[in-house]
Design a protein around this motif. Structure first.
Motif, PDB file in Angstrom:
ATOM      1  N   LYS A   1       0.821  -1.219   0.000  1.00 31.69           N
ATOM      2  CA  LYS A   1       0.000   0.000   0.000  1.00 31.69           C
ATOM      3  C   LYS A   1       0.853   1.266   0.000  1.00 31.69           C
ATOM      4  CE  LYS A   1      -3.581  -2.695   0.475  1.00 31.69           C
ATOM      5  NZ  LYS A   1      -4.401  -3.019  -0.715  1.00 31.69           N
TER       6      LYS A   1
ATOM      7  N   ASN B   1       4.861  -1.463   2.875  1.00 28.80           N
ATOM      8  CA  ASN B   1       3.906  -1.925   3.868  1.00 28.80           C
ATOM      9  C   ASN B   1       2.607  -2.322   3.189  1.00 28.80           C
ATOM     10  OD1 ASN B   1       1.975  -1.844   6.209  1.00 28.80           O
ATOM     11  ND2 ASN B   1       3.816  -1.150   7.255  1.00 28.80           N
ATOM     12  N   ASP B   2       2.004  -3.414   3.642  1.00 23.44           N
ATOM     13  CA  ASP B   2       0.744  -3.846   3.042  1.00 23.44           C
ATOM     14  C   ASP B   2      -0.457  -3.613   3.956  1.00 23.44           C
ATOM     15  OD1 ASP B   2       1.219  -5.742   4.963  1.00 23.44           O
ATOM     16  OD2 ASP B   2       1.001  -7.484   3.652  1.00 23.44           O
ATOM     17  N   LYS B   3      -0.228  -2.958   5.087  1.00 22.42           N
ATOM     18  CA  LYS B   3      -1.319  -2.689   6.034  1.00 22.42           C
ATOM     19  C   LYS B   3      -1.539  -1.203   6.278  1.00 22.42           C
ATOM     20  CE  LYS B   3      -0.854  -7.096   8.465  1.00 22.42           C
ATOM     21  NZ  LYS B   3       0.110  -7.656   7.521  1.00 22.42           N
TER      22      LYS B   3
ATOM     23  N   LEU C   1      -5.166   2.130   8.972  1.00 19.51           N
ATOM     24  CA  LEU C   1      -4.487   0.857   9.146  1.00 19.51           C
ATOM     25  C   LEU C   1      -5.474  -0.249   8.799  1.00 19.51           C
ATOM     26  CD1 LEU C   1      -1.749  -0.302  10.157  1.00 19.51           C
ATOM     27  CD2 LEU C   1      -2.839  -0.610  12.386  1.00 19.51           C
ATOM     28  N   ALA C   2      -5.103  -1.101   7.832  1.00 20.44           N
ATOM     29  CA  ALA C   2      -5.987  -2.182   7.393  1.00 20.44           C
ATOM     30  C   ALA C   2      -5.553  -3.496   8.026  1.00 20.44           C
ATOM     31  CB  ALA C   2      -5.954  -2.297   5.865  1.00 20.44           C
ATOM     32  N   VAL C   3      -6.310  -3.944   9.039  1.00 24.10           N
ATOM     33  CA  VAL C   3      -6.028  -5.211   9.714  1.00 24.10           C
ATOM     34  C   VAL C   3      -7.339  -5.920  10.040  1.00 24.10           C
ATOM     35  CG1 VAL C   3      -3.801  -4.560  10.715  1.00 24.10           C
ATOM     36  CG2 VAL C   3      -5.895  -4.022  11.946  1.00 24.10           C
TER      37      VAL C   3
ATOM     38  N   LYS D   1     -10.652  -1.261   8.534  1.00 26.25           N
ATOM     39  CA  LYS D   1      -9.783  -0.101   8.412  1.00 26.25           C
ATOM     40  C   LYS D   1      -9.942   0.771   9.650  1.00 26.25           C
ATOM     41  CE  LYS D   1      -9.697   0.221   3.360  1.00 26.25           C
ATOM     42  NZ  LYS D   1     -10.001   1.089   2.200  1.00 26.25           N
TER      43      LYS D   1
END
Length: 355
Positions: free
Chosen positions: A141, A293-295, A303-305, A309
């Motif tokens: 991202k 970073n992918d999150k 922050l995507a976890v 989001k």
């Protein structure tokens, strides 16, 4: 022949644009935060007006106290002074703004920077038409590419990267967060972290921090000579190559031909402090770091976890997200960049009311 009236028209238009630009440069906008943090007076409470942000709704900029941003390009609200000899610095507010201090491009250009410990170039890359060749087929991202030379030899053990906060951040729960940090430290012994409670009485900047060794944290590291350094750009793809270190890394390309496995091995290797102590960032080499970073959604500060989001601006409590590296246990930085979102300003609320 060129019509003189056309030239006069262009000149008048230019003068009008310049006047409008100067008007917006004089504006500031207040940062939204929690009143409980007002005692942390060394934190900034004003930013350049969003109309001056070149990557609006993002403001990506140099930290003025690290990169010697000229005073003529600084907000008076960021000019600080020592308060009666205390070690911390207090914010001096004036309510006026001169320029979007240290404003940096996103995606489009590589920019130069310098600090007392490092001189180099960098580019912040977010998913866009300009960077599609880099992000295509990847879950990433964001990507921060940094390249340059250390001004002196520095041991791997002495250079850390992560996040610092000038006042406490909001958390899902103080004790839950402390427990999580204890777990992270068990998994990564070289990590150094501390959380200051929101009701803490002692006022010391940057006490809340999460820092790990740069050598074990960077997504990709490439070490080269000046003549063979990678060329930075919107779609540059860096190859993990640390063979110039010698030692365990001398045959790393041969032992780990798959780059992903090579990266995993390097990061695991530098979880151990004894391994960090064996290597040095040498000033004669060019170091290129890719932090991806992918999150973390930097374009919106979310922050995507766990399939959700989370809005980071709620937890930053009026502070920027930082991209930094520094000398361990000191106040000297290699680089320190700030990333703000317009949602963190009063202007965002005002625009929302108008809509």
């Amino acid at each position: 022949k060129e019509d003189p009236r056309s030239n006069r028209s262009k000149e008048a238009k230019f003068i009008a644009m310049e006047k409008e630009s100067k008007k917006s440069e004089q504006k500031t906008v207040k940062i939204t935060t929690d009143p409980k943090f007002e005692k942390w007076s060394f934190c900034p409470n004003a930013l350049p007006h969003p109309s001056t942000w070149s990557s609006r709704p993002l403001l990506f900029r140099l930290s003025s106290e690290v990169h010697n941003v000229p005073k003529s390009a600084m907000s008076p609200a960021w000019r600080r002074f020592e308060d009666h000899g205390n070690k911390y610095l207090e914010l001096k507010t004036t309510g006026k703004e001169e320029k979007a201090q240290g404003c940096l491009p996103v995606n489009s250009k590589v920019f130069d920077f310098e600090s007392p410990l490092f001189k180099g170039r960098a580019i912040l890359r977010l998913p866009s038409e300009e960077t599609k060749d880099y992000f295509e087929g990847k879950r990433r991202k964001s990507s921060m590419l940094i390249q340059g030379k250390f001004k002196k030899d520095m041991e791997f053990r002495s250079v850390y990267t992560g996040q610092e906060f000038c006042h406490p951040v909001k958390s899902p729960g103080y004790f839950i967060t402390k427990a999580a940090l204890a777990l992270f430290k068990t998994l990564s012994p070289s990590m150094e972290a501390n959380i200051v409670a929101e009701n803490e009485k002692e006022v010391i900047p940057n006490q809340t921090h999460f820092m790990s060794p740069l050598a074990g944290t960077a997504s990709i590291i490439n070490i080269s000579t000046e003549s063979k350094k990678p060329k930075l750009g919107a779609n540059t793809k860096i190859i993990e190559d640390m063979t110039l270190l010698g030692g365990d890394f001398k045959d790393s390309l041969k032992n780990y031909p798959d780059m992903e496995k090579r990266i995993v091995w390097r990061r695991k290797h530098f979880q151990k402090i004894k391994n960090l102590e064996q290597y040095t960032f040498k000033k004669d080499y060019v170091f290129t770091f890719d932090f991806y970073n992918d999150k973390l959604l930097m374009d919106s500060l979310h922050l995507a976890v766990l399939g959700q989001k989370f809005d980071l601006t709620r937890y930053l409590a009026g502070q920027p997200l930082r991209i930094l590296a520094k000398a361990r246990g000191g106040t000297q930085y290699l680089w320190n960049f700030e990333l703000w979102h317009e949602r963190q300003t009063e202007e965002w609320k005002e625009e929302g009311k108008k809509k």
